[in-house]
Design an enzyme around this catalytic site. Structure first.
Site, mmCIF file in Angstrom:
data_model
loop_
_atom_site.group_PDB
_atom_site.id
_atom_site.type_symbol
_atom_site.label_atom_id
_atom_site.label_comp_id
_atom_site.label_asym_id
_atom_site.label_seq_id
_atom_site.Cartn_x
_atom_site.Cartn_y
_atom_site.Cartn_z
ATOM 1 N N GLU A 158 1.028 -1.226 -0.041
ATOM 2 C CA GLU A 158 0.039 0.067 -0.100
ATOM 3 C C GLU A 158 0.829 1.493 -0.062
ATOM 4 O O GLU A 158 0.484 2.295 -0.575
ATOM 5 C CB GLU A 158 -0.931 -0.082 1.055
ATOM 6 C CG GLU A 158 -1.979 -1.200 1.225
ATOM 7 C CD GLU A 158 -1.407 -2.304 2.084
ATOM 8 O OE1 GLU A 158 -2.066 -2.714 2.933
ATOM 9 O OE2 GLU A 158 -0.110 -2.627 2.042
ATOM 10 N N LEU B 182 21.078 -30.103 -2.434
ATOM 11 C CA LEU B 182 19.583 -29.332 -2.117
ATOM 12 C C LEU B 182 19.743 -27.816 -2.007
ATOM 13 O O LEU B 182 19.374 -26.995 -1.190
ATOM 14 C CB LEU B 182 19.379 -29.737 -0.541
ATOM 15 C CG LEU B 182 18.966 -31.358 -0.362
ATOM 16 C CD1 LEU B 182 18.677 -31.356 0.820
ATOM 17 C CD2 LEU B 182 17.970 -31.912 -1.377
#
Length: 355
Positions: free
Chosen positions: A58, A217
């Site tokens: 906003e 990973l």
């Protein structure tokens, strides 16, 4: 038929969602939020939350409005309820109130305890016309990790595996000497997996997968953050040379007892009388980790499935046949979507729809 106002509200809310998703993977522990300011049917400002600690959506949208006097005759759209508390930034609800924006349209209520309707109350008490529930399902879907974390007190759990056309995760490693991974999918699918890793906060494997595949990973075939690596090694059998202990990314190593050595990993001892995966999820929750990908092996994946502790499953089916080996897990859910990757297929399942 939908009335014109509802059609208009949905149109601009879709734009909020388009803006918000641009920051996927970068806003943790904050949600994905986009916002637009509309004056007389024209967007005069828009923005999205880009990373934790930076301005909220906003604020960014209002900042881009060149003629601030127009705000008093405008509508502000945002996919999540404006915040009402002081954190690293001031409350957005107060900023909207300060600029006297007369109408605010919200995708969904923020169930985080420090907001949870308080932002809406601030606006309505100030005389703002507040509309909620516009594309609510889509708004909650976008922030499914955030809502699962705050409503269920655990990370959003994503199961991921690749299986052959005949339903196997892996060959029978007892009859082969080579412990390298047996690739089932193609390069395109593997790049997609690295994209997924860049969007999630953590990634987990069991000790058998860590020992036999020695996975890194990390995010190598895509740009983005490495997820926190997690490995469950209750039997304390993982050697020091594994890639998980190389320090390339932070690693949590859950073991059956305290181990003091030179591995570049944080050792966490699992209580003997507790369920390991629940203890791990609790630890991730305490660390504000909102999502985790479970990448194997079969024993770990099946444990999550049997306990119902999963939210999404992403299953690749590659164009290979093993005839025997380790059977892939089975979930009794109709696929939410299907996508083709050359000779591989991707099926996505949901345990439940978040709404």
């Amino acid at each position: 038929m939908l009335d014109n106002q509802l059609k208009t509200d949905r149109k601009y809310m879709r734009r909020c969602l388009e803006l918000a998703i641009q920051a996927e993977g970068f806003t943790y522990p904050n949600p994905l939020v986009g916002s637009v300011v509309v004056h007389n049917g024209k967007i005069i400002g828009e923005g999205f939350h880009q990373k934790a600690g930076s301005a909220h959506a906003e604020v960014n949208a209002i900042e881009t409005v060149k003629e601030k006097s127009l705000l008093q005759q405008s509508v502000l759209y945002v996919n999540l309820e404006p915040c009402a508390h002081y954190g690293k930034t001031p409350p957005c609800a107060l900023l909207i109130k300060q600029h006297k924006i007369p109408r605010v349209v919200i995708g969904c209520v923020d169930t985080f305890s420090q907001v949870a309707g308080k932002g809406i109350k601030i606006l309505r008490d100030a005389g703002v016309d507040v509309v909620t529930g516009i594309l609510e399902k889509e708004s909650r879907e976008l922030n499914r990790r955030f809502f699962t974390f705050h409503e269920q007190n655990r990370p959003f759990v994503i199961l991921k595996w690749a299986e052959t056309r005949d339903g196997f995760l892996d060959i029978d490693r007892e009859v082969v000497k080579d412990n390298r991974p047996n690739w089932i999918t193609n390069d395109h699918a593997r790049r997609m997996v690295h994209l997924w890793r860049s969007r999630e906060q953590s990634i987990m494997v069991g000790s058998i997968t860590a020992l036999k595949d020695n996975p890194s990973l990390t995010v190598r075939d895509w740009s983005g953050h490495h997820p926190l690596r997690v490995v469950i090694d209750r039997g304390n059998k993982l050697p020091e040379y594994l890639a998980l202990f190389d320090g390339e990314a932070p690693t949590l190593w859950f073991t059956g007892g305290e181990i003091n050595d030179k591995r570049k990993a944080e050792n966490i001892v699992l209580p003997q009388n507790k369920v390991p995966i629940i203890e791990v999820l609790d630890e991730l929750y305490k660390r504000d980790i909102q999502s985790v990908i479970i990448e194997g092996g079969a024993q770990l994946l099946n444990a999550f499935i049997e306990m119902g502790l999963w939210d999404e499953a992403r299953v690749f089916v590659g164009n290979r046949w093993f005839q025997r080996g380790i059977k892939a897990p089975r979930i009794n859910v109709v696929p939410l979507m299907h996508e083709r990757f050359d000779e591989s297929d991707l099926f996505v399942y949901r345990n439940k729809i978040l709404i």
